[in-house]
Design a protein around this motif. Structure first.
Motif, PDB file in Angstrom:
ATOM      1  N   GLY A  22       0.973  -1.235   0.061  1.00 28.34           N
ATOM      2  CA  GLY A  22       0.173   0.085   0.073  1.00 28.34           C
ATOM      3  C   GLY A  22       0.947   1.377  -0.171  1.00 28.34           C
ATOM      4  N   GLY A  73      -0.341   4.787  -1.473  1.00 30.33           N
ATOM      5  CA  GLY A  73      -1.244   5.679  -0.898  1.00 30.33           C
ATOM      6  C   GLY A  73      -0.908   6.786  -0.375  1.00 30.33           C
ATOM      7  N   ASP A  80       1.486  -2.141  -4.864  1.00 29.26           N
ATOM      8  CA  ASP A  80       0.274  -1.552  -4.508  1.00 29.26           C
ATOM      9  C   ASP A  80      -0.729  -1.942  -5.749  1.00 29.26           C
ATOM     10  OD1 ASP A  80      -1.895   0.622  -4.371  1.00 29.26           O
ATOM     11  OD2 ASP A  80      -0.352   1.411  -2.930  1.00 29.26           O
ATOM     12  N   ASP A  81      -1.975  -1.716  -5.561  1.00 31.81           N
ATOM     13  CA  ASP A  81      -3.009  -2.314  -6.939  1.00 31.81           C
ATOM     14  C   ASP A  81      -3.159  -0.754  -7.449  1.00 31.81           C
ATOM     15  OD1 ASP A  81      -4.831  -0.765  -5.118  1.00 31.81           O
ATOM     16  OD2 ASP A  81      -6.294  -2.447  -5.043  1.00 31.81           O
ATOM     17  N   SER A  95       3.112  -3.859  -9.226  1.00 35.11           N
ATOM     18  CA  SER A  95       1.570  -3.494  -9.475  1.00 35.11           C
ATOM     19  C   SER A  95       1.047  -5.067  -9.194  1.00 35.11           C
ATOM     20  CB  SER A  95       1.300  -3.098 -10.774  1.00 35.11           C
ATOM     21  OG  SER A  95      -0.091  -2.919 -10.907  1.00 35.11           O
ATOM     22  N   ALA A 140      -1.904  -1.044   3.060  1.00 31.54           N
ATOM     23  CA  ALA A 140      -2.946  -1.251   2.076  1.00 31.54           C
ATOM     24  C   ALA A 140      -4.140  -1.245   2.914  1.00 31.54           C
ATOM     25  CB  ALA A 140      -2.721  -2.396   1.259  1.00 31.54           C
TER      26      ALA A 140
END
Length: 311
Positions: free
Chosen positions: A7, A10, A31-32, A48, A72
């Protein structure tokens, strides 16, 4: 030191990543990118991936990192109220899959929340300022807003009963550049920039203790360098009410609209302020960024980077 930030794209994650990089550490971001992509030109290792899928961990060797940060999560009141089922699913699965992957004794930071105290404060069972050892209360398990607190409380229990060497940081109203627009300081700032008049203000009598992201990151770095395991607050005990916060933002904006006060949204806790005695004891941490300075810096960033896009 090698750090893995789950995460890391963010709000807090990106600030932490840049701090660690500036300190000379190796940083990997996984992270997505569901909250968008920022400028990552200063990072060389970006993954990713969908952290709710255990297959995403197959290419991550747990022996490759000294510190792991689990940041995340689905966050934000609007997201939580719109889809509480997603909040519970995503936030729980990410924690569980990580704990299946992590090595025994590996240093882990788990990002939790002051929302854990909302039920206790609202029912009068929990004092404010609040220490870490008070009871946690869920007023109504079916209320969408409580899904976030439930997911984070579950995550806390999972990591504290795991094989990791875990510190749980309960964040208290962290703010700053790049935090999105669905939070009180950027939302009020952008409305002030647009010259709204009358200026509608929700819950002016409610109070919060805001912590600038630079201070939050400093606290995280210190905690992970310490031997401490358990729950600890990350925040700034400088408390202000929303009415005074709005006055500060309007003054920074050079605006003088008529202010129309209306009740706070249902479910919003009236007061939130951390006791950070434990954090001070463990790390020697003292917040350095005062509210006026931090809000001015945040306002300036949103005026430069966001205002033209949303106006």
């Amino acid at each position: 030191m090698r750090a893995l930030l789950l995460g890391g794209a963010g709000f807090i994650g990106l600030h932490l990543a840049r701090r660690l990089l500036a300190d000379g550490h190796s940083v990997t971001i996984a992270d997505d990118f569901s909250r968008g992509r920022h400028d990552f030109t200063d990072f060389t290792d970006i993954r990713s991936c969908d952290l709710t899928d255990p297959a995403s961990y197959a290419d991550l060797d747990p022996a490759g990192w000294d510190h792991v940060y689990l940041l995340a999560a689905v966050v934000g009141v609007r997201n939580v109220e719109a889809d509480p089922s997603r909040v519970l699913r995503v936030n729980s699965l990410v924690a569980l899959h990580l704990l299946d992957w992590i090595r025994p004794g590996q240093r882990l930071f788990f990002a939790s929340t002051s929302e854990a105290y909302a039920g206790g404060v609202s029912t009068g069972l929990v004092p404010v300022p609040t220490a870490e050892d008070v009871p946690l209360v869920i007023e109504q398990v079916a209320a969408p807003r409580f899904s976030y607190a439930i997911s984070k409380t579950f995550g806390e229990a999972a990591v504290l009963h795991s094989k990791a060497s875990a510190v749980v940081g309960r964040f208290h109203n962290v703010y700053g550049a790049r935090m999105g627009v669905d939070h009180v300081i950027p939302e009020l700032s952008l409305r002030a920039m647009r010259g709204e008049d009358p200026f509608v203000l929700y819950g002016a009598d409610q109070s919060r203790a805001f912590c600038h992201v630079d201070d939050a990151v400093e606290a995280m770095v210190r905690l992970m360098a310490s031997p401490y395991e358990g729950v600890v607050h990350i925040g700034n005990p400088e408390e202000t009410n929303i009415g005074d916060l709005a006055k500060l933002i309007l003054r920074i904006a050079g605006a003088d609209p008529a202010v129309r006060e209306v009740p706070a949204p249902a479910g919003s806790v009236a007061r939130r302020c951390p006791d950070i005695s434990l954090l001070r004891e463990v790390t020697g941490f003292v917040p350095r960024v005062g509210l006026e300075d931090g809000v001015a810096r945040t306002f300036a960033w949103y005026r430069e980077h966001v205002f033209q896009e949303v106006s």
